[in-house]
Design an enzyme around this catalytic site. Structure first.
Site, short mmCIF file in Angstrom:
data_model
loop_
_atom_site.label_atom_id
_atom_site.label_comp_id
_atom_site.label_asym_id
_atom_site.label_seq_id
_atom_site.Cartn_x
_atom_site.Cartn_y
_atom_site.Cartn_z
N LYS A 56 -2.06 11.53 8.47
CA LYS A 56 -1.16 11.21 7.35
C LYS A 56 0.26 11.44 7.83
CE LYS A 56 -1.70 9.97 3.01
NZ LYS A 56 -2.82 9.23 2.42
P1 NAD Z 1 2.59 4.31 -5.75
O1 NAD Z 1 3.87 4.86 -5.23
O2 NAD Z 1 2.33 2.86 -5.63
O3 NAD Z 1 2.41 4.72 -7.29
C1 NAD Z 1 2.48 6.03 -7.76
C2 NAD Z 1 2.56 5.97 -9.28
O4 NAD Z 1 2.49 7.31 -9.81
C3 NAD Z 1 3.85 5.36 -9.82
O5 NAD Z 1 3.54 4.55 -10.93
C4 NAD Z 1 4.65 6.58 -10.27
O6 NAD Z 1 5.59 6.29 -11.27
C5 NAD Z 1 3.52 7.44 -10.78
N1 NAD Z 1 3.84 8.86 -10.96
C6 NAD Z 1 4.52 9.68 -10.13
N2 NAD Z 1 4.60 10.91 -10.69
C7 NAD Z 1 3.94 10.84 -11.87
C8 NAD Z 1 3.67 11.77 -12.91
N3 NAD Z 1 4.10 13.02 -12.83
N4 NAD Z 1 2.97 11.35 -13.99
C9 NAD Z 1 2.52 10.09 -14.08
N5 NAD Z 1 2.74 9.17 -13.13
C10 NAD Z 1 3.45 9.53 -12.04
O7 NAD Z 1 1.44 5.16 -5.01
P2 NAD Z 1 -0.08 4.76 -4.79
O8 NAD Z 1 -0.19 4.10 -3.48
O9 NAD Z 1 -0.59 4.10 -6.02
O10 NAD Z 1 -0.74 6.20 -4.63
C11 NAD Z 1 -1.13 6.99 -5.74
C12 NAD Z 1 -2.15 8.03 -5.29
O11 NAD Z 1 -3.27 7.35 -4.68
C13 NAD Z 1 -1.65 9.00 -4.22
O12 NAD Z 1 -2.30 10.24 -4.40
C14 NAD Z 1 -2.13 8.37 -2.92
O13 NAD Z 1 -2.26 9.32 -1.88
C15 NAD Z 1 -3.48 7.86 -3.38
N6 NAD Z 1 -4.04 6.80 -2.53
C16 NAD Z 1 -3.37 5.64 -2.31
C17 NAD Z 1 -3.96 4.65 -1.53
C18 NAD Z 1 -3.31 3.31 -1.30
O14 NAD Z 1 -3.97 2.42 -0.75
N7 NAD Z 1 -2.07 3.09 -1.72
C19 NAD Z 1 -5.22 4.87 -0.96
C20 NAD Z 1 -5.89 6.06 -1.21
C21 NAD Z 1 -5.28 7.01 -2.01
#
Ligand code: NAD
Length: 420
Positions: A111
């Site tokens: 990561k």
């Molecule tokens: P992103 O940046 O696209 O979206 C994150 C979202 O969370 C946004 O809508 C943001 O406004 C919201 N957010 C932030 N703080 C918040 C809070 N306190 N309350 C409510 N909403 C809040 O990120 P993502 O890629 O969707 O990732 C989200 C999670 O999924 C992370 O934990 C990431 O590690 C995990 N993840 C992502 C992927 C991927 O393919 N992108 C894969 C596996 C896991």
């Protein structure tokens, strides 16, 4: 168990809790197995200086943690967020190591990230910062060594910038050095929505086991970014009514069901969920504790604490985010009979389609969307079934079952490869 302190230390404690009953130290005496399995191979710190548009210079810390590559090249996303620390990146790399083992992909875990308020930068500043990080990573990443991907605040645009910068600095046009790229730069069809779709695939398997039909169910989603938005849209396609959604700005609720296409258009226009006319404004907590059958936390770590867990009304929590439920909360939810589908399985759809992207890049032969989605579904359902059957037999949580499967795979390879 205490829900504070180092995220990585807490991740390790959880791992040791699940590894304990497997008796690794007794089975393989003198092999230092638990230490080898819980210590990163490499933790790299970078200092990135960014020339701002106004001529000033700002310095940001950045990290790449390569946890373990016994199962294959390191694999893991890049997060651009002010709260990024070495501790957080190490915990996330550790979970990637377990996740690729849970779904049986030929990758190790890694990561990375930059501690930056990325959204506050101008577009040229974003591009300069991202490309500079790619230049600094030149000798640390590559298609056969360590393959980054999107995470919080990064997506296809950033991956495309990084591919371009990396090929200029390395001298190789090797598209497989990064996944989650724009499709015309070698990205896979279906990668953008893969994590959210994968979350829903396993959620509906878990629902079926509880006798819940998707078209009769309701859901709440925390986070409306890559994972949360695609999960919500997929739930909508499956006939589930999504009644509450939040992002960093707060929540929006409509018991009759939110119009998700209209909400997506509103977020595309304004950047935020708040102010959406198709529902009423609510607080963050209202979304997590909304009256519904399914809850998908898809924002950041530690969203569901012990205090929150007591008020949760959902019957199934499917962890779209990494580490959204603290261990204390997980224990309370378990006692309350709330099924938690753990992150190491639930959000593995992203790395699964990243794997498909890497395979397509190596062959320079690209699959139609139907093939990508079929293979994603097969992989996720197989992994869920294996975990659920073991959990049923052992009368344990899905998380314990998933960890045991991952640990057994990892230990087998660790022993097969030898020490030297
Ligand atoms: P992103 O940046 O696209 O979206 C994150 C979202 O969370 C946004 O809508 C943001 O406004 C919201 N957010 C932030 N703080 C918040 C809070 N306190 N309350 C409510 N909403 C809040 O990120 P993502 O890629 O969707 O990732 C989200 C999670 O999924 C992370 O934990 C990431 O590690 C995990 N993840 C992502 C992927 C991927 O393919 N992108 C894969 C596996 C896991």
């Amino acid at each position: 168990m205490v829900d504070k302190g180092s995220l990585f230390e807490r991740a390790k404690v959880l791992f040791l809790t699940y590894a304990g009953p497997l008796g690794l130290e007794q089975k393989y005496p003198g092999q230092a197995l638990t230490t080898r399995l819980t210590t990163p191979d490499k933790s790299i710190k970078y200092r990135i200086s960014l020339g701002r548009d106004d001529g000033s210079v700002q310095v940001f810390p950045a990290y790449r943690v390569q946890f373990n590559d016994d199962l294959g090249p390191y694999k893991g996303g890049l997060r651009f967020h002010p709260q990024v620390t070495l501790d957080e990146v190490t915990a996330l790399a550790f979970w990637m190591y377990l996740k690729t083992a849970v779904v049986n992909l030929p990758f190790g875990g890694a990561k990375g990230g930059i501690a930056v308020d990325y959204q506050s930068l101008s577009m040229p500043e974003k591009e300069r910062l991202t490309k500079k990080f790619a230049l600094m990573l030149t000798n640390d990443i590559g298609a056969d060594t360590d393959i980054p991907a999107p995470d919080v605040n990064t997506g296809a645009r950033e991956m495309g910038w990084m591919l371009h910068a990396w090929r200029m600095s390395s001298g190789h046009y090797d598209r497989g050095m990064i996944t989650g790229k724009p499709v015309d730069m070698g990205g896979s069809l279906g990668r953008a929505e893969a994590t959210g779709r994968g979350v829903v695939i396993v959620l509906l398997e878990a629902a079926r086991d509880l006798g819940l039909a998707p078209e009769e169910a309701t859901a709440a989603v925390q986070g409306f970014g890559n994972v949360g938005r695609h999960a919500a849209l997929e739930l909508g396609r499956q006939g589930t009514k999504v009644v509450a959604v939040s992002d960093v700005s707060g929540g929006v609720m409509n018991e009759a069901g939110l119009d998700l296409e209209a909400l997506s258009a509103h977020v595309a226009r304004t950047g935020l969920v708040q102010g959406f006319p198709g529902g009423r404004s609510v607080g963050h907590l209202d979304v997590l504790t909304a009256k519904c059958d399914f809850l998908i936390p898809a924002a950041l770590e530690d969203a569901i604490t012990a205090a929150v867990s007591r008020d949760i009304q959902a019957r199934i929590i499917c962890e779209g985010a990494n580490g959204p439920t603290t261990q204390e909360a997980a224990e309370i939810l378990n006692r309350r009979g709330v099924q938690v589908v753990p992150d190491v399985l639930a959000n593995a759809g992203g790395v699964t389609v990243s794997y498909f992207e890497w395979v397509q890049n190596r062959q320079e032969f690209y699959w139609p969307i139907g093939k990508v989605l079929d293979r994603l579904s097969t992989k996720m359902v197989d992994a869920y079934r294996q975990i659920a059957e073991r959990a049923k037999e052992a009368r344990c949580s899905l998380r314990q079952s998933a960890y045991e499967i991952a640990i057994e795979r990892i230990v087998q390879i660790t022993m097969e490869r030898g020490v030297h």
